[in-house]
Structures are given as C-alpha cells and as structure tokens.
Design an enzyme around this catalytic site. Structure first.
Site, PDB file in Angstrom:
ATOM      1  N   GLU A  44      52.390  46.684  45.758  1.00  0.00           N
ATOM      2  CA  GLU A  44      51.840  45.669  44.847  1.00  0.00           C
ATOM      3  C   GLU A  44      51.002  46.374  43.786  1.00  0.00           C
ATOM      4  O   GLU A  44      50.098  47.147  44.121  1.00  0.00           O
ATOM      5  CB  GLU A  44      50.977  44.644  45.599  1.00  0.00           C
ATOM      6  CG  GLU A  44      50.559  43.516  44.659  1.00  0.00           C
ATOM      7  CD  GLU A  44      49.530  42.532  45.229  1.00  0.00           C
ATOM      8  OE1 GLU A  44      49.417  41.429  44.676  1.00  0.00           O
ATOM      9  OE2 GLU A  44      48.835  42.879  46.204  1.00  0.00           O
ATOM     10  N   ASP A 118      47.737  41.332  34.054  1.00  0.00           N
ATOM     11  CA  ASP A 118      47.048  41.006  32.794  1.00  0.00           C
ATOM     12  C   ASP A 118      48.095  40.891  31.683  1.00  0.00           C
ATOM     13  O   ASP A 118      48.894  41.806  31.499  1.00  0.00           O
ATOM     14  CB  ASP A 118      46.035  42.105  32.451  1.00  0.00           C
ATOM     15  CG  ASP A 118      44.952  42.218  33.522  1.00  0.00           C
ATOM     16  OD1 ASP A 118      44.537  41.163  34.047  1.00  0.00           O
ATOM     17  OD2 ASP A 118      44.528  43.343  33.836  1.00  0.00           O
ATOM     18  N   TYR A 193      44.855  34.370  42.127  1.00  0.00           N
ATOM     19  CA  TYR A 193      45.090  33.770  40.814  1.00  0.00           C
ATOM     20  C   TYR A 193      46.047  32.588  40.916  1.00  0.00           C
ATOM     21  O   TYR A 193      45.867  31.580  40.241  1.00  0.00           O
ATOM     22  CB  TYR A 193      45.629  34.823  39.835  1.00  0.00           C
ATOM     23  CG  TYR A 193      44.524  35.518  39.087  1.00  0.00           C
ATOM     24  CD1 TYR A 193      43.601  36.298  39.766  1.00  0.00           C
ATOM     25  CD2 TYR A 193      44.377  35.382  37.713  1.00  0.00           C
ATOM     26  CE1 TYR A 193      42.563  36.926  39.101  1.00  0.00           C
ATOM     27  CE2 TYR A 193      43.347  36.011  37.040  1.00  0.00           C
ATOM     28  CZ  TYR A 193      42.448  36.783  37.732  1.00  0.00           C
ATOM     29  OH  TYR A 193      41.426  37.397  37.066  1.00  0.00           O
ATOM     30  N   GLU A 194      47.038  32.733  41.750  1.00  0.00           N
ATOM     31  CA  GLU A 194      48.021  31.651  41.908  1.00  0.00           C
ATOM     32  C   GLU A 194      47.318  30.382  42.402  1.00  0.00           C
ATOM     33  O   GLU A 194      47.550  29.287  41.877  1.00  0.00           O
ATOM     34  CB  GLU A 194      49.096  32.106  42.903  1.00  0.00           C
ATOM     35  CG  GLU A 194      50.267  31.166  43.019  1.00  0.00           C
ATOM     36  CD  GLU A 194      51.414  31.819  43.805  1.00  0.00           C
ATOM     37  OE1 GLU A 194      51.289  32.994  44.191  1.00  0.00           O
ATOM     38  OE2 GLU A 194      52.426  31.142  44.025  1.00  0.00           O
TER      39      GLU A 194
END
Ligand code: SAM
Length: 212
Positions: A44, A118, A193-194
């Site tokens: 990741e 980002d 974030y999801e």
C-alpha cells in the site's frame, strides 16, 4: 492530510523497528525470505494512519502486507493500529514512494494499493501524482506478471487523470467503478479517508489495472 507534529512519533518509530523497518533496502529481492513464507506480497502506497492495512493484514493472514508512508506522524499511528490487531504479516516503511525500486526487486510485488492518494490538482504538481508515468514505470517494474494496481479515490479529477495515465502507459483497466458504494461489496475494506468521504455522501471511485 493535515500533519500535526507528534513528539512521541520519533520515539515510537525508534522503539518499533521490527514493525517500521529502517534500512529496508537490505530486503530488496528478499521479502519472501523476510516474511519466511512464499505468500503473495501486497504493497500500500501512502498508508496514512493504517486502518486499511491493519484490517487487511488481520483478514488475510496468507498475504504479506507492506505499507509505505513518508509522514512520520501518521506512520506511528499506523504502527499502533497494527500492534492493536496483533498481525505479524505486515510491516511499514517510513519512506517516499519515489524510491520504490530501492526497496523492491523486479516482479516482487503482487498487488499495489493506491488509496485516496493526494490528487495534486495543479498542473505544475503533476509529477507528484502517484499515477504520473514515472511512478507507473516503477510499478510496472516491481509488479509480478499478473500483478495489479487497485486505486480508490473520492477525487473525480484525479480518477480521470489516473485512468488516462494508466491506459496510455500500457496498463489494462479491468475495472472502472464510478460509484463503489452504490452496491454492497463485502470484500471492500475501508480506509480512514473513505469513511470520512462516505459520511459526507461523496462518491468513491475505484479502478483496477493490470500489466498487459
Ligand atoms: N491511504 C490513507 C487513507 O485512504 O485514509 C491516507 C490518504 S492521505 C490523503 C495520503 C497519504 O499518502 C498521506 O499520509 C501522505 O503522507 C502519503 N503520501 C503521499 N505521497 C507519498 C509518497 N510519495 N510516498 C509515501 N507516502 C506518500
């Protein structure tokens, strides 16, 4: 991501070198030996606070996970989360993804996750996007012949840019999902974030790409 200076992060990283590896370049080409098995290796990039990789490593004990995150303050949070789930099939590198080929040999990685990278919307920052062709070249190098990239984002501009960049580079898009949460996917593991964007009812995009 807003980064706050966390005085304990340096100390945490120093005390947990079995989890947040210093000098990871010594394992280049040796990651299966490092994990002491022949399981696939998933990487990741931009792990953030580690919710995704901690849950994935807990859920899939027959896969080895490596997270790269350049920000000290958030990688320490990720380290704590991994300790909490008690997984041993995962390590973190406090490094920049522009150095990927220093850490991984040709064809050593099976899956690359780009989760809410980002977006760098300004044209002059294009080179920083994790789907810019210089990054794609490194992914192509380290991915195994049937390896894949799985990208999730809330950012439509970054998603469209990535679809074009991946296709132009020669990756084959095997999934383009314009609304991931419109249908239930029991295998989807959510990132920090999801969850945040979903709570604001923002649409989440996902694509998968493979080497031709
Ligand atoms: N993946 C997490 C999630 O979905 O909740 C965090 C997303 S956050 C917007 C992006 C993260 O990628 C930040 O923690 C940032 O420090 C990291 N990052 C951005 N560019 C990077 C690079 N070139 N190398 C390593 N980490 C990077």
């Amino acid at each position: 991501m807003r980064l706050r200076y966390k005085p304990w992060a340096d100390e945490f990283i120093k005390q947990n070198q079995h989890l947040i590896l210093p000098n990871a370049e010594v394992y280049k080409g040796q990651w299966n030996a490092f994990f002491n098995n022949n399981h696939p290796i998933h990487l990741e990039i931009g792990t953030g606070k580690g919710q995704f990789i901690a849950e994935m490593s807990r859920k899939y004990s027959d896969i080895n996970f490596i997270g790269i995150e350049r920000a000290k303050s958030v990688i320490a949070d990720a380290g704590e989360k991994i300790q909490d789930v008690g997984a041993t099939n995962v390590v973190l590198l406090n490094e920049d993804a522009s150095e990927l080929t220093h850490f991984f040999a040709t064809q050593e990685i099976d899956v690359i996750y780009l989760n809410f990278s980002d977006p760098w919307p300004k044209n002059r920052h294009e080179k920083r996007r994790l789907t810019y062709h210089t990054f794609l070249r490194a992914y192509q190098d380290i991915l195994s012949p049937r390896g894949e990239i799985i990208l999730k984002t809330d950012n439509q501009g970054f998603f469209e840019y990535s679809l074009v960049s991946l296709s132009q580079f020669g990756f084959v898009l095997t999934e383009v999902n314009l609304d991931l949460h419109a249908t239930a996917d029991p295998d989807n593991v959510m990132t920090e974030y999801e969850e945040k964007f979903l709570a604001k009812k923002q649409r989440i995009y996902r694509c998968r790409a493979q080497i031709k």
